[in-house]
Motif scaffolding. Sequence first.
Motif, mmCIF file in Angstrom:
data_model
loop_
_atom_site.group_PDB
_atom_site.id
_atom_site.type_symbol
_atom_site.label_atom_id
_atom_site.label_comp_id
_atom_site.label_asym_id
_atom_site.label_seq_id
_atom_site.Cartn_x
_atom_site.Cartn_y
_atom_site.Cartn_z
ATOM 1 N N TYR A 101 0.864 -1.176 -0.025
ATOM 2 C CA TYR A 101 0.000 0.081 -0.117
ATOM 3 C C TYR A 101 0.681 1.207 -0.043
ATOM 4 C CZ TYR A 101 -3.600 -3.224 1.343
ATOM 5 O OH TYR A 101 -4.710 -4.642 1.128
ATOM 6 N N GLU A 102 2.100 1.191 -0.594
ATOM 7 C CA GLU A 102 3.227 2.443 -0.488
ATOM 8 C C GLU A 102 2.552 3.584 -0.963
ATOM 9 O OE1 GLU A 102 6.569 1.828 -3.214
ATOM 10 O OE2 GLU A 102 5.078 0.384 -4.278
ATOM 11 N N HIS A 103 1.576 3.682 -1.942
ATOM 12 C CA HIS A 103 1.052 4.832 -2.435
ATOM 13 C C HIS A 103 -0.356 5.500 -2.029
ATOM 14 C CE1 HIS A 103 4.445 4.796 -5.418
ATOM 15 N NE2 HIS A 103 4.243 3.694 -5.741
ATOM 16 N N LEU A 104 -0.494 4.674 -1.028
ATOM 17 C CA LEU A 104 -2.078 4.892 -0.389
ATOM 18 C C LEU A 104 -1.682 5.408 0.937
ATOM 19 C CD1 LEU A 104 -2.636 3.070 -2.722
ATOM 20 C CD2 LEU A 104 -4.487 1.989 -1.219
ATOM 21 N N ILE A 105 -1.209 6.648 0.889
ATOM 22 C CA ILE A 105 -0.938 7.439 2.445
ATOM 23 C C ILE A 105 -1.492 8.803 2.204
ATOM 24 C CG2 ILE A 105 0.953 8.212 3.696
ATOM 25 C CD1 ILE A 105 2.545 6.107 2.863
ATOM 26 N N TYR A 106 -2.125 9.188 3.146
ATOM 27 C CA TYR A 106 -2.806 10.600 3.322
ATOM 28 C C TYR A 106 -2.477 11.730 4.127
ATOM 29 C CZ TYR A 106 -5.577 6.375 1.768
ATOM 30 O OH TYR A 106 -5.885 5.347 0.972
ATOM 31 N N ASP A 107 -3.048 12.735 4.035
ATOM 32 C CA ASP A 107 -2.865 14.057 4.822
ATOM 33 C C ASP A 107 -1.420 14.434 4.437
ATOM 34 O OD1 ASP A 107 -5.855 13.687 5.960
ATOM 35 O OD2 ASP A 107 -4.584 11.970 6.939
ATOM 36 N N GLY A 108 -0.947 14.418 3.368
ATOM 37 C CA GLY A 108 0.230 14.997 3.006
ATOM 38 C C GLY A 108 1.428 14.151 3.543
ATOM 39 N N VAL A 109 1.353 12.861 4.190
ATOM 40 C CA VAL A 109 2.474 12.233 4.730
ATOM 41 C C VAL A 109 3.233 11.527 3.625
ATOM 42 C CG1 VAL A 109 3.213 10.472 6.321
ATOM 43 C CG2 VAL A 109 1.378 12.200 6.842
ATOM 44 N N GLN A 110 4.513 11.298 3.727
ATOM 45 C CA GLN A 110 5.414 10.656 2.850
ATOM 46 C C GLN A 110 5.641 9.492 3.244
ATOM 47 O OE1 GLN A 110 5.993 12.131 -0.373
ATOM 48 N NE2 GLN A 110 4.554 13.546 0.427
ATOM 49 N N HIS A 111 5.736 8.414 2.251
ATOM 50 C CA HIS A 111 5.887 6.882 2.819
ATOM 51 C C HIS A 111 7.436 6.790 3.164
ATOM 52 C CE1 HIS A 111 6.090 2.637 2.813
ATOM 53 N NE2 HIS A 111 6.485 2.627 1.752
ATOM 54 N N ALA A 112 7.664 6.183 4.263
ATOM 55 C CA ALA A 112 8.905 5.830 4.681
ATOM 56 C C ALA A 112 9.329 4.406 4.026
ATOM 57 C CB ALA A 112 9.257 6.059 6.159
ATOM 58 N N SER A 113 9.971 4.031 2.925
ATOM 59 C CA SER A 113 10.103 3.019 2.517
ATOM 60 C C SER A 113 11.622 2.552 2.999
ATOM 61 C CB SER A 113 10.238 2.946 0.723
ATOM 62 O OG SER A 113 10.638 1.769 0.447
ATOM 63 N N LEU A 114 11.724 1.199 3.193
ATOM 64 C CA LEU A 114 12.842 0.448 3.392
ATOM 65 C C LEU A 114 13.885 0.589 2.201
ATOM 66 C CD1 LEU A 114 12.626 -0.908 6.110
ATOM 67 C CD2 LEU A 114 13.335 -2.992 4.875
ATOM 68 N N LEU A 115 13.237 0.804 1.038
ATOM 69 C CA LEU A 115 14.177 1.030 -0.189
ATOM 70 C C LEU A 115 15.192 2.355 -0.164
ATOM 71 C CD1 LEU A 115 11.350 0.326 -2.889
ATOM 72 C CD2 LEU A 115 13.532 -1.225 -2.441
ATOM 73 N N ALA A 116 14.646 3.257 0.846
ATOM 74 C CA ALA A 116 15.504 4.416 1.020
ATOM 75 C C ALA A 116 16.176 4.434 2.052
ATOM 76 C CB ALA A 116 14.512 5.650 0.659
ATOM 77 N N HIS A 117 16.247 3.473 2.799
ATOM 78 C CA HIS A 117 17.137 3.161 3.985
ATOM 79 C C HIS A 117 18.111 2.196 3.789
ATOM 80 C CE1 HIS A 117 18.323 2.664 8.125
ATOM 81 N NE2 HIS A 117 17.491 3.603 8.348
#
Length: 382
Positions: free
Chosen positions: A199-215
Amino acid sequence: MLASKLPNVGTTIFTTMSQLATDVGAINLSQGFPDFDGPQALREAVARHVLEGRNQYSPMTGLPSLRQQVAAKLARSYGVQRDADSEITITPGATEAIFCAVQALIHPGDEAIVLDPCYDSYEPSVELAGGRCIHVPLALPDFAVDWQRLSDAIGPRTRLIFLNSPHNPSGALLTRADLDRLAELIRGRDIHVISDEVYEHLIYDGVQHASLLAHEELYQRAFVVSSFGKTYHVTGWKTGYVVAPPALSAELRKIHQYVNFCGVMPLQHGLAEFMAAHPGHVEELPAFYQAKRDLFCDLLAASRFAFTRSPGTYFQLVDYSAIRPDLDDVAMAQWLTREHGVAAIPVSVFCQAPDPAQRLVRFCFAKREETLRQAAEKLRQI
């Protein structure tokens, strides 16, 4: 008599509740699928590729053009460069990706940590590999990670930790700070991570997804799983992908080639074509689904259900304590379906040891406006 390898597993709650909804003619807000179609251009592309004869096996790792489109999406979404050939594998659904990752990691006697409530495919995959799951409850009311309990659960046999963000069933989100804490916790240990980010692209209220891909530190020991079905409203296509460092991808592919071998060829052609022509689709999803969440929640505001708006996924938890506190959530889901014509999913089925006082059910709001209005009207009358 055959000795079952999964003696504690029966028919999933999703199948059970969807069948009950069909049997009694209820509005199905239980199983997580849209009641509307994916983009017309995507469907037309797949139909054209079928008619043009692209119907034989795809490469085992997935169609090169689709893997390249995934790599491009990851670069746009998370600012990371992941190699399409050695780090991205297309799979027939995210569940198959999770299964293959588990089989690659878990040996007999190994332990995997799951955070309850957790998706129901995790534990059977571990058990079939000869391992066992250690269940660590998330902290209520916001389903946050209890870092002390997680730390205490790690032992000498721990080989895997499952993450799921945005979280099914609660919609809770992990933050970059959470990922940093996990990295610190497992640093220097022989522990890997499967990060379920369907559900990586289903995030609301202006919050950005913290993906393990970027860690980067965590990514080096991780399998990150996602779903075209969720992102493009085509859950029945059962097409997903997994991203992992080359050495881990190689191990996953050893398993994958003997489970499904490859995904469906014309679907991959259609997805690759659509992603190239419509890269902005994923950027439109938060507003698209937030509007559905807000409509559903606004309509439920006059009901006796209590809730906090879901920060992610297309699920909304509601507390029914003011309505039928005498019913556990399984009985409540059945009662709602049979007596009031709206099917839900009980939260307790996602937990090894559910809180007996918890009174939560999950509704899916990935539905047409008309469906949501009809369901909310029924729920307001309770």
